[in-house]
Enzyme design. Structure first.
Site, PDB file in Angstrom:
ATOM      1  NE  ARG A  46      -4.226  21.297 -27.984  1.00 56.49           N
ATOM      2  CZ  ARG A  46      -4.455  20.002 -27.589  1.00 56.49           C
ATOM      3  NH1 ARG A  46      -3.444  19.118 -26.930  1.00 56.49           N
ATOM      4  NH2 ARG A  46      -5.623  19.272 -27.443  1.00 56.49           N
ATOM      5  CE1 TYR A  98      11.601  41.605 -20.950  1.00 55.07           C
ATOM      6  CE2 TYR A  98      10.696  39.455 -20.414  1.00 55.07           C
ATOM      7  CZ  TYR A  98      10.635  40.620 -20.848  1.00 55.07           C
ATOM      8  OH  TYR A  98       9.418  41.180 -21.267  1.00 55.07           O
ATOM      9  CG  ASP A 170      17.245  34.517 -22.602  1.00 60.54           C
ATOM     10  OD1 ASP A 170      17.482  34.708 -24.001  1.00 60.54           O
ATOM     11  OD2 ASP A 170      16.332  34.893 -22.339  1.00 60.54           O
ATOM     12  CE  LYS A 195      12.424  40.492 -27.236  1.00 60.96           C
ATOM     13  NZ  LYS A 195      10.766  41.026 -27.098  1.00 60.96           N
TER      14      LYS A 195
HETATM   15  C1  PLP Z   1      16.425  38.196 -22.900  1.00 55.48           C
HETATM   16  C2  PLP Z   1      14.866  38.124 -23.067  1.00 55.48           C
HETATM   17  N1  PLP Z   1      14.341  36.878 -22.850  1.00 55.48           N
HETATM   18  C3  PLP Z   1      13.135  36.800 -22.882  1.00 55.48           C
HETATM   19  C4  PLP Z   1      12.230  37.526 -23.271  1.00 55.48           C
HETATM   20  C5  PLP Z   1      10.672  37.079 -23.435  1.00 55.48           C
HETATM   21  O1  PLP Z   1      10.183  37.130 -24.624  1.00 55.48           O
HETATM   22  P1  PLP Z   1       8.615  37.284 -25.183  1.00 55.48           P
HETATM   23  O2  PLP Z   1       8.500  39.047 -25.297  1.00 55.48           O
HETATM   24  O3  PLP Z   1       8.879  36.871 -26.829  1.00 55.48           O
HETATM   25  O4  PLP Z   1       8.104  36.403 -24.460  1.00 55.48           O
HETATM   26  C6  PLP Z   1      12.522  38.978 -23.592  1.00 55.48           C
HETATM   27  C7  PLP Z   1      11.812  40.093 -24.065  1.00 55.48           C
HETATM   28  O5  PLP Z   1      11.885  40.996 -23.981  1.00 55.48           O
HETATM   29  C8  PLP Z   1      14.085  39.116 -23.417  1.00 55.48           C
HETATM   30  O6  PLP Z   1      14.531  40.365 -23.683  1.00 55.48           O
END
Ligand code: PLP
Length: 379
Positions: A46, A98, A170, A195
């Protein structure tokens, strides 16, 4: 070294025990101690493990950060960043963020006394006006999912620095190959590694990249205390995906532009939102701060019925949540990724019922265009 070289070699040194060119998956929960208080750098998975440390070194290098920490998802990574705050603190967030971040902030973190204001961060004046005495952080997603709104990172960073605020970006949609927020002044970068970093739709993960030692120590404290650090096999998969990030992003970028131009010329498509098109309102900012425009495109077909017909008829493009993989994924934000965003907010930020989002993969682009063309013919 160059980006592609770093992506292949940083944290990916051959295994010192055996010489294996690819380090093994350290699928173990605990590590034998040589004596009380004496170990080889690891005691419990962990807290840390070799696959996680390796991936964290690589991601930190690619983003130009001091250090990075990887988590079980992009959401866990973002959640750890908000844990730098205290009750009574206020955060300015891109309003078209998001949907999962909108849900985390408005339905969970507000109950812990953190306040959020959602503003269109593509306009610097909006950001400046939203600053309050208790504001501590600005959280920007650029381009936004799925509305592709671009914010000027360097300008917001200048404002943030002048007011003593932490700027978080982000960078999921661009990946460090196409955009480097830290070089533009961001203090913290977050990623859904699910992604482009992973790129093969076979693992879920998130990353936080830090530039300040003090933040790094606190994020590591969150990682080992709350226990959402990424598991060995997932770290190994993401690290493998990252090795081809540079070539994948070059192809995504080319395919993205070709598909955007095709969609823009199609009579059934009412509007295409892609920062690479001169019709995009922040095209000039995107040109300045990005190395390319990527492969995320949104387009409006005018109604839910039209969107449904397209989605029912595509054959090569797969109807699915997520993005950033080698295969093309297509989705309906209002009913899928952004269903947790209230209809009035969706309306305000431009997530209409006719909006379709496509994550253009790296297949032969003629095949993708042919598939979209035949499906649009049925709309
Ligand atoms: C721009 C963006 N940030 C954060 C996330 C969250 O990521 P996760 O699905 O890996 O938790 C996403 C998910 O689609 C996203 O498109």
């Amino acid at each position: 070294m160059g980006f592609a070289t770093d992506a292949i070699h940083v944290g990916q040194e051959p295994d010192p025990a055996t010489g294996a060119i690819v380090a093994p998956v350290y699928q173990t929960s605990t590590y034998v101690q040589e004596a009380l208080g004496k170990n080889k750098g690891y005691d419990y998975a962990r807290t840390a493990h070799p696959n996680r440390r390796a991936l964290e070194r690589c991601v930190a290098r690619l983003e130009g950060g001091l250090t990075a920490y990887v988590f079980t998802s992009g959401m866990a990574a973002t959640d750890s960043v908000f844990r730098l705050l205290r009750p009574g603190d206020h955060v300015i967030v891109s309003e078209a963020v998001y949907g999962g971040v909108f849900r985390l902030t408005t339905q969970l973190l507000v109950h812990f006394g953190i306040e959020f204001s959602f503003v269109n961060t593509s306009c610097l004046d909006n950001v400046a006006q939203a600053i309050q005495p208790k504001t501590k952080m600005i959280y920007v997603e650029t381009p936004t999912n799925p509305t592709m709104i671009v914010s000027d990172i360097a300008a917001i960073s200048k404002l943030a620095k002048s007011r003593g605020l932490t700027l978080v970006v982000d960078n999921t949609f661009m990946s460090p190959y196409l955009q480097q927020p830290i070089s533009l002044g961001a203090d913290i970068v977050v990623h859904s590694m699910t992604k482009y970093l992973n790129g093969h739709s076979d693992a879920v993960g998130g990353a936080v990249v830090l530039t300040r030692q003090e933040d790094a120590e606190r994020i590591y404290f969150v990682q080992r205390s709350a226990g959402a650090g990424l598991a060995p096999m997932d770290c190994w998969l993401v690290a493998r995906g990252i090795k081809t990030l540079a070539v994948r992003m070059q192809q995504h970028d080319k395919n993205g532009m070709a598909v955007a131009k095709f969609l823009e010329s199609h009579p059934k498509v009412k509007r295409v939102v892609y920062p690479g098109l001169t019709s995009h309102p922040q095209h000039e900012i995107a040109r300045r701060q990005q190395k390319g425009f990527g492969a995320m495109i949104s387009f409006d077909l005018g109604s839910l019925e039209a969107a449904r017909r397209l989605l029912d008829n595509v054959k090569l493009c797969s109807l699915a949540e997520s993005l950033g993989g080698v295969e093309t994924l297509i989705s309906h934000p209002a009913l899928m990724t952004h269903a947790s965003v209230p209809p009035e907010v969706r309306q305000k930020i431009g997530i209409t019922d006719g909006l379709v989002r496509i994550s253009v993969g790296i297949e032969d682009v003629e095949d993708l265009i042919a598939d979209l063309d035949q499906a649009l013919g049925k709309v």
